[in-house]
Motif scaffolding. Structure first.
Motif, PDB file in Angstrom:
ATOM      1  N   LEU A  46       0.824  -1.209   0.000  1.00  0.00           N
ATOM      2  CA  LEU A  46       0.000   0.000   0.000  1.00  0.00           C
ATOM      3  C   LEU A  46       0.863   1.265   0.000  1.00  0.00           C
ATOM      4  O   LEU A  46       0.547   2.233  -0.697  1.00  0.00           O
ATOM      5  N   VAL A  47       1.960   1.247   0.749  1.00  0.00           N
ATOM      6  CA  VAL A  47       2.870   2.391   0.782  1.00  0.00           C
ATOM      7  C   VAL A  47       3.492   2.597  -0.598  1.00  0.00           C
ATOM      8  O   VAL A  47       3.572   3.730  -1.100  1.00  0.00           O
ATOM      9  N   GLU A  48       3.942   1.514  -1.226  1.00  0.00           N
ATOM     10  CA  GLU A  48       4.510   1.605  -2.579  1.00  0.00           C
ATOM     11  C   GLU A  48       3.497   2.201  -3.554  1.00  0.00           C
ATOM     12  O   GLU A  48       3.836   3.078  -4.351  1.00  0.00           O
ATOM     13  N   LEU A  49       2.268   1.727  -3.489  1.00  0.00           N
ATOM     14  CA  LEU A  49       1.216   2.216  -4.378  1.00  0.00           C
ATOM     15  C   LEU A  49       0.956   3.706  -4.155  1.00  0.00           C
ATOM     16  O   LEU A  49       0.837   4.484  -5.109  1.00  0.00           O
ATOM     17  N   MET A  50       0.877   4.113  -2.908  1.00  0.00           N
ATOM     18  CA  MET A  50       0.629   5.516  -2.588  1.00  0.00           C
ATOM     19  C   MET A  50       1.783   6.388  -3.088  1.00  0.00           C
ATOM     20  O   MET A  50       1.556   7.427  -3.720  1.00  0.00           O
ATOM     21  N   ALA A  51       3.015   5.973  -2.832  1.00  0.00           N
ATOM     22  CA  ALA A  51       4.184   6.747  -3.263  1.00  0.00           C
ATOM     23  C   ALA A  51       4.240   6.836  -4.790  1.00  0.00           C
ATOM     24  O   ALA A  51       4.485   7.916  -5.348  1.00  0.00           O
ATOM     25  N   ARG A  52       3.994   5.729  -5.461  1.00  0.00           N
ATOM     26  CA  ARG A  52       4.005   5.710  -6.923  1.00  0.00           C
ATOM     27  C   ARG A  52       2.925   6.647  -7.470  1.00  0.00           C
ATOM     28  O   ARG A  52       3.165   7.426  -8.399  1.00  0.00           O
ATOM     29  N   SER A  53       1.740   6.600  -6.895  1.00  0.00           N
ATOM     30  CA  SER A  53       0.634   7.449  -7.350  1.00  0.00           C
ATOM     31  C   SER A  53       0.946   8.933  -7.152  1.00  0.00           C
ATOM     32  O   SER A  53       0.679   9.753  -8.038  1.00  0.00           O
ATOM     33  N   LEU A  54       1.500   9.278  -6.011  1.00  0.00           N
ATOM     34  CA  LEU A  54       1.859  10.679  -5.754  1.00  0.00           C
ATOM     35  C   LEU A  54       2.929  11.164  -6.727  1.00  0.00           C
ATOM     36  O   LEU A  54       2.866  12.288  -7.232  1.00  0.00           O
ATOM     37  N   ALA A  55       3.904  10.323  -7.014  1.00  0.00           N
ATOM     38  CA  ALA A  55       4.951  10.686  -7.980  1.00  0.00           C
ATOM     39  C   ALA A  55       4.368  10.819  -9.385  1.00  0.00           C
ATOM     40  O   ALA A  55       4.741  11.735 -10.130  1.00  0.00           O
ATOM     41  N   SER A  64      13.508   8.979   4.116  1.00  0.00           N
ATOM     42  CA  SER A  64      14.823   8.583   4.610  1.00  0.00           C
ATOM     43  C   SER A  64      15.169   7.243   3.972  1.00  0.00           C
ATOM     44  O   SER A  64      14.382   6.694   3.207  1.00  0.00           O
ATOM     45  N   GLY A  65      16.332   6.715   4.296  1.00  0.00           N
ATOM     46  CA  GLY A  65      16.783   5.518   3.593  1.00  0.00           C
ATOM     47  C   GLY A  65      16.912   4.298   4.457  1.00  0.00           C
ATOM     48  O   GLY A  65      17.998   3.760   4.584  1.00  0.00           O
ATOM     49  N   SER A  66      15.837   3.863   5.043  1.00  0.00           N
ATOM     50  CA  SER A  66      15.923   2.642   5.842  1.00  0.00           C
ATOM     51  C   SER A  66      14.974   1.588   5.287  1.00  0.00           C
ATOM     52  O   SER A  66      14.267   1.811   4.315  1.00  0.00           O
ATOM     53  N   GLN A  67      14.953   0.448   5.936  1.00  0.00           N
ATOM     54  CA  GLN A  67      14.076  -0.642   5.535  1.00  0.00           C
ATOM     55  C   GLN A  67      12.633  -0.277   5.862  1.00  0.00           C
ATOM     56  O   GLN A  67      12.359   0.732   6.480  1.00  0.00           O
ATOM     57  N   GLY A  68      11.710  -1.113   5.451  1.00  0.00           N
ATOM     58  CA  GLY A  68      10.309  -0.916   5.789  1.00  0.00           C
ATOM     59  C   GLY A  68       9.636   0.139   4.938  1.00  0.00           C
ATOM     60  O   GLY A  68       9.726   0.120   3.715  1.00  0.00           O
ATOM     61  N   VAL A  69       8.963   1.083   5.596  1.00  0.00           N
ATOM     62  CA  VAL A  69       8.184   2.105   4.903  1.00  0.00           C
ATOM     63  C   VAL A  69       9.055   2.929   3.963  1.00  0.00           C
ATOM     64  O   VAL A  69       8.701   3.148   2.798  1.00  0.00           O
ATOM     65  N   ASN A  70      10.188   3.402   4.444  1.00  0.00           N
ATOM     66  CA  ASN A  70      11.019   4.275   3.617  1.00  0.00           C
ATOM     67  C   ASN A  70      11.505   3.557   2.357  1.00  0.00           C
ATOM     68  O   ASN A  70      11.531   4.141   1.275  1.00  0.00           O
ATOM     69  N   ARG A  75      11.023   2.518  -3.585  1.00  0.00           N
ATOM     70  CA  ARG A  75      10.650   1.616  -4.687  1.00  0.00           C
ATOM     71  C   ARG A  75       9.489   2.192  -5.498  1.00  0.00           C
ATOM     72  O   ARG A  75       9.512   2.206  -6.734  1.00  0.00           O
ATOM     73  N   GLY A  76       8.461   2.669  -4.799  1.00  0.00           N
ATOM     74  CA  GLY A  76       7.282   3.200  -5.477  1.00  0.00           C
ATOM     75  C   GLY A  76       7.598   4.402  -6.350  1.00  0.00           C
ATOM     76  O   GLY A  76       7.162   4.482  -7.497  1.00  0.00           O
ATOM     77  N   VAL A  77       8.374   5.344  -5.826  1.00  0.00           N
ATOM     78  CA  VAL A  77       8.689   6.547  -6.594  1.00  0.00           C
ATOM     79  C   VAL A  77       9.620   6.219  -7.753  1.00  0.00           C
ATOM     80  O   VAL A  77       9.450   6.735  -8.856  1.00  0.00           O
ATOM     81  N   LEU A  78      10.597   5.342  -7.520  1.00  0.00           N
ATOM     82  CA  LEU A  78      11.511   4.981  -8.602  1.00  0.00           C
ATOM     83  C   LEU A  78      10.786   4.334  -9.770  1.00  0.00           C
ATOM     84  O   LEU A  78      11.184   4.499 -10.930  1.00  0.00           O
ATOM     85  N   GLU A  79       9.708   3.610  -9.499  1.00  0.00           N
ATOM     86  CA  GLU A  79       8.914   3.001 -10.569  1.00  0.00           C
ATOM     87  C   GLU A  79       8.194   4.058 -11.399  1.00  0.00           C
ATOM     88  O   GLU A  79       7.933   3.855 -12.581  1.00  0.00           O
ATOM     89  N   ALA A  80       7.862   5.193 -10.775  1.00  0.00           N
ATOM     90  CA  ALA A  80       7.085   6.230 -11.460  1.00  0.00           C
ATOM     91  C   ALA A  80       7.974   7.287 -12.100  1.00  0.00           C
ATOM     92  O   ALA A  80       7.893   7.533 -13.297  1.00  0.00           O
ATOM     93  N   ASP A  81       8.820   7.930 -11.286  1.00  0.00           N
ATOM     94  CA  ASP A  81       9.643   9.034 -11.788  1.00  0.00           C
ATOM     95  C   ASP A  81      10.744   9.326 -10.771  1.00  0.00           C
ATOM     96  O   ASP A  81      10.503  10.000  -9.771  1.00  0.00           O
ATOM     97  N   ALA A  82      11.940   8.851 -11.048  1.00  0.00           N
ATOM     98  CA  ALA A  82      13.062   8.994 -10.118  1.00  0.00           C
ATOM     99  C   ALA A  82      13.389  10.452  -9.817  1.00  0.00           C
ATOM    100  O   ALA A  82      13.903  10.767  -8.738  1.00  0.00           O
ATOM    101  N   SER A  83      13.056  11.359 -10.725  1.00  0.00           N
ATOM    102  CA  SER A  83      13.376  12.770 -10.499  1.00  0.00           C
ATOM    103  C   SER A  83      12.507  13.400  -9.413  1.00  0.00           C
ATOM    104  O   SER A  83      12.821  14.474  -8.912  1.00  0.00           O
ATOM    105  N   CYS A  84      11.427  12.726  -9.023  1.00  0.00           N
ATOM    106  CA  CYS A  84      10.527  13.238  -7.981  1.00  0.00           C
ATOM    107  C   CYS A  84      10.980  12.875  -6.568  1.00  0.00           C
ATOM    108  O   CYS A  84      10.348  13.273  -5.596  1.00  0.00           O
ATOM    109  N   LEU A  85      12.054  12.124  -6.438  1.00  0.00           N
ATOM    110  CA  LEU A  85      12.457  11.567  -5.143  1.00  0.00           C
ATOM    111  C   LEU A  85      13.729  12.199  -4.600  1.00  0.00           C
ATOM    112  O   LEU A  85      14.720  12.337  -5.316  1.00  0.00           O
ATOM    113  N   THR A  86      13.682  12.547  -3.317  1.00  0.00           N
ATOM    114  CA  THR A  86      14.866  12.934  -2.551  1.00  0.00           C
ATOM    115  C   THR A  86      14.938  12.016  -1.345  1.00  0.00           C
ATOM    116  O   THR A  86      13.933  11.809  -0.655  1.00  0.00           O
TER     117      THR A  86
END
Length: 170
Positions: A46-55, A64-70, A75-86
């Protein structure tokens, strides 16, 4: 028959107005997504889907860069548009888990904090979360009721006037 209506506190009216304006605003937002490292598998999807949709909608996401939610956000943003992610790390890249380092290789906007390497991970994470929150318009946080660092971050974001969506796993 007359009814009396209790008026809400003025500070709550301001918050509600801000939240409604943000929902109606079709412009691009800077959205922080943070959460626990230990997450149920269904929630990860669900988190991946939400992040991908927002991107896909063109919003900028920061995490941040840890396991789990982050990691799911990444993963979700990279699938959509890597330029949208920090991704802002709490410490240097060397201090991250090997499986996360592999994922971070694809992140275009990666910020390390080697000056926090000597701090404990909870302290470095708390400082990292504060910086992430200062860079966003809205915080979406996934936590457990005992996730002290995340709950403190949410309170801090509210104090800064950010729109906060806190979702609990338990």
């Amino acid at each position: 028959m007359s009814q009396s209506l209790d008026l809400p506190d003025l500070d709550r009216v301001d918050t509600l107005a801000q939240e409604l304006a943000l929902l109606q605003d079709k412009g691009k937002r800077r959205i922080a997504m943070l959460g626990s490292r230990h997450v149920p598998v269904v929630a990860i999807h669900l988190v991946e889907l939400m992040a991908r949709s927002l991107a896909q909608e063109g919003h900028s996401l920061i995490t941040s860069g840890s396991q789990g939610v982050n990691a799911a956000v990444i993963r979700g943003v990279l699938e959509a548009d890597a330029s949208c992610l920090t991704v802002l790390l709490p410490q240097s890249l060397d201090r991250q888990a090997p499986e996360i380092r592999d994922q971070l290789d694809s992140v275009l906007h990666l910020i390390e904090k080697p000056e926090h390497d000597e701090l404990s991970l909870p302290m470095a994470s708390s400082l990292c979360n504060q910086e992430i929150i200062s860079r966003c318009d809205q915080l979406i946080c996934f936590a457990f009721h005992d996730s002290e660092t995340l709950l403190t971050s949410c309170r801090s974001a509210e104090d800064m006037g950010k729109v906060v969506s806190l979702l609990f796993f338990d």
